[in-house]
Every structure is written in structure tokens, then in C-alpha cells.
Design an enzyme around this catalytic site. Structure first.
Site, PDB file in Angstrom:
ATOM      1  N   ASP A  95       0.806  -1.216   0.000  1.00  0.00           N
ATOM      2  CA  ASP A  95       0.000   0.000   0.000  1.00  0.00           C
ATOM      3  C   ASP A  95       0.841   1.268   0.000  1.00  0.00           C
ATOM      4  OD1 ASP A  95      -2.761  -0.909   0.084  1.00  0.00           O
ATOM      5  OD2 ASP A  95      -2.334  -1.688   2.077  1.00  0.00           O
ATOM      6  N   GLU A  98      -0.095   9.549   1.027  1.00  0.00           N
ATOM      7  CA  GLU A  98      -0.829  10.503   1.865  1.00  0.00           C
ATOM      8  C   GLU A  98      -0.995  10.015   3.300  1.00  0.00           C
ATOM      9  OE1 GLU A  98      -5.032  12.844   1.485  1.00  0.00           O
ATOM     10  OE2 GLU A  98      -5.101  10.682   1.166  1.00  0.00           O
ATOM     11  N   ASP A  99      -1.067   8.699   3.480  1.00  0.00           N
ATOM     12  CA  ASP A  99      -1.424   8.168   4.794  1.00  0.00           C
ATOM     13  C   ASP A  99      -0.305   8.220   5.816  1.00  0.00           C
ATOM     14  OD1 ASP A  99      -4.094   7.555   4.230  1.00  0.00           O
ATOM     15  OD2 ASP A  99      -3.517   5.692   3.241  1.00  0.00           O
ATOM     16  N   ARG A 135       1.035  -1.357   7.572  1.00  0.00           N
ATOM     17  CA  ARG A 135       1.513  -0.135   6.930  1.00  0.00           C
ATOM     18  C   ARG A 135       2.415   0.711   7.836  1.00  0.00           C
ATOM     19  NH1 ARG A 135      -2.336   3.368   3.482  1.00  0.00           N
ATOM     20  NH2 ARG A 135      -0.242   3.844   2.711  1.00  0.00           N
ATOM     21  N   ARG A 171      -9.336   3.391  10.931  1.00  0.00           N
ATOM     22  CA  ARG A 171      -7.895   3.605  10.848  1.00  0.00           C
ATOM     23  C   ARG A 171      -7.384   4.695  11.795  1.00  0.00           C
ATOM     24  NH1 ARG A 171      -6.029   1.458   5.854  1.00  0.00           N
ATOM     25  NH2 ARG A 171      -7.304  -0.394   5.468  1.00  0.00           N
ATOM     26  N   HIS A 211     -11.761   6.537   4.637  1.00  0.00           N
ATOM     27  CA  HIS A 211     -11.120   7.737   5.143  1.00  0.00           C
ATOM     28  C   HIS A 211     -12.046   8.945   5.024  1.00  0.00           C
ATOM     29  CE1 HIS A 211      -7.017   5.782   4.127  1.00  0.00           C
ATOM     30  NE2 HIS A 211      -7.147   5.802   5.445  1.00  0.00           N
ATOM     31  N   CYS A 230      -4.799  10.188  -2.231  1.00  0.00           N
ATOM     32  CA  CYS A 230      -3.983   9.125  -1.633  1.00  0.00           C
ATOM     33  C   CYS A 230      -2.593   9.033  -2.235  1.00  0.00           C
ATOM     34  CB  CYS A 230      -4.662   7.756  -1.817  1.00  0.00           C
ATOM     35  SG  CYS A 230      -6.284   7.591  -1.085  1.00  0.00           S
TER      36      CYS A 230
END
Length: 253
Positions: A63, A68-69, A88, A133, A163, A248
Site C-alpha cells: 500500500d 498521503e497516509d 503499513r 484507521r 477515510h 492518496c
């Protein structure tokens, strides 16, 4: 850093079919097509005026192209996240050296978990989705970190999307694009454009310079254009199979 320069950090896609899924069923991704879509995405950011950094794929983190995460970049501060999916969390260390070094870095710690896709900055307001998340402990940490810089943080419960920015995105400091079926636009205290009925993922958009990029929903795209924005459609359908939106795939600052 040159004043006014727009930067965008991206990472090449690796093995999308091994990534996390929460709200949709798995559909095999065409990696050749994904690579072409990612290249077109990067080229579009450059056309919009961004200086694009391209990082290599990480084989151990399928991933990791969803950069962005792992960070939130503010003019005054960089927040290194602690992603909600354990698979992640190792991505953060790989991204940290590439983040701007001209401002302090703050790292979210356990028990906090937060994905950057849950963080929407609109002017001096920061809205953070409370999702599978991202939890309240991380929201509290982020609020403490940004308060000295004049930001207000609001936690936004969200159950129907992965999200927050799946459901809402900022078009300007006083205007958001929102799927009103998933979230009450009044939460944001601003003018809003509602995504069109039947286009559930159309609340996600990406603004770079004077261009608003949009990936799904012809009627919603027309609504954005009617509000006076220069709008460009970008096909990221292979990444959408992994619950991804336009935001993302880059860290824009």
C-alpha cells in the site's frame, strides 16, 4: 525551498493486490495499467505546476504508493502518522527522510493510530476522521501538536468510508466538496458543493495550483466546473480497486 513552489511526493506502485481492503471486495488490479495511470497522474501534477518527487516502490509494503497516509505536511510542522493498519506502520520510516526538513517533525505514538487520508486541512481548521484507521488518541495528539501554530482540530465520526477524504475534500479555504449521504456538510462550517447522487466516491478531489483534479463522477465534475474551477479528469481506476482516491497518491505541499 523556493517561495511559492508546489511540491508533490509520490511513490511508484508495487503489489496492489496484496494491500489492505476494508469496505469493498477485492478485484485484481492490472499492474501495467496502474503504472500507466500513475505516470499520467504525475504528469498532470507537473502540468499543474508541481515539482514531483518519485520514490521507488517498496516490495514489502503493497500500500506504500498511497503516500498521503504516512504524513501530514503543514507550513509550520510535519506530522508523521501511525497508520491504523499494522501492515503499513513500517512505511513511515521509509518516508521520513524525504519530508521537508525546514520545519519541526512530530510523530504520533501508541495508542494513537491515524492515516493521513483522514486529515483534511481547510484554512486554519483541521478535520480528522474517526474511522477504523484513526482513533481519538491520535486526534488528541495532533490537536496538541498543531495548537501552538493556530490550528483548530475537530474529530469527525465516519462509518461509511475508509477515510474522511473519501467523503469530503477541500476546494478552497471556504469551500468543500462533500458526499452529503455519508457526512453532514454542516460539520465543516463552510460553503459546500454536494457530490451528485449515484456518484458515491465523488467527494474526493485534489487541488494543485489552480487545477482541481477529479477521478469519478461526470455530474460532480460538472458541478465543480460550474463553481468556476479549472477541472481535469484523471483516471485512477486501478487504484480505486484498493479504495484509493486522488489525494492518496501524493503528498502535496
Amino acid at each position: 525551498m523556493t517561495a511559492g513552489t508546489i511540491h508533490a511526493i509520490t511513490r511508484l506502485p508495487g503489489f496492489l493486490d496484496r494491500g489492505e481492503l476494508t469496505h469493498i471486495d477485492r478485484v485484481p488490479a492490472d499492474m501495467g495499467r496502474a503504472a500507466a495511470q500513475h505516470a499520467a497522474y504525475r504528469a498532470a501534477l507537473e502540468r499543474a505546476g508541481a515539482r514531483v518527487t518519485v520514490l521507488p516502490a517498496l516490495a514489502d509494503y503493497p500500500d506504500s504508493c498511497f503516500v498521503e497516509d504516512v504524513a501530514v505536511i503543514l507550513p509550520q510542522l510535519v506530522i508523521l502518522t501511525r497508520p491504523g493498519a499494522v501492515s503499513r506502520q513500517g512505511e513511515v520510516a521509509h518516508m521520513a527522510p524525504h519530508l521537508p526538513a525546514d520545519r519541526p517533525h512530530f510523530t504520533v505514538t501508541a495508542p494513537g493510530t491515524i492515516d493521513g487520508g483522514d486529515v483534511m486541512v481547510v484554512g486554519r481548521d483541521i478535520f480528522i476522521g474517526l474511522t477504523l484507521r484513526t482513533n481519538a488518541a491520535a486526534v488528541a495528539q495532533a490537536a496538541d501538536a498543531v495548537a501552538p501554530h493556530g490550528y483548530r482540530v475537530t474529530g469527525v465520526p465516519l462509518a461509511d468510508a475508509l477515510h474522511l477524504k473519501t467523503a469530503v475534500s477541500a476546494l478552497a479555504d471556504d469551500l468543500v466538496l462533500v458526499n452529503a449521504d455519508w457526512i453532514d456538510p454542516q460539520v465543516f462550517g463552510r460553503r459546500h458543493i454536494a457530490s451528485a447522487p449515484g456518484e458515491p466516491f465523488a467527494g474526493n478531489s485534489l487541488t494543485v495550483g489552480n487545477t482541481v483534479f477529479h477521478a469519478t463522477g461526470a455530474e460532480t465534475l460538472a458541478r465543480i466546473a460550474a463553481a468556476g474551477f479549472a477541472v481535469e479528469y484523471l483516471d485512477i481506476s486501478e487504484f480505486a480497486k484498493c479504495e484509493a482516491g486522488l489525494t492518496c497518491l501524493s503528498l502535496v505541499y
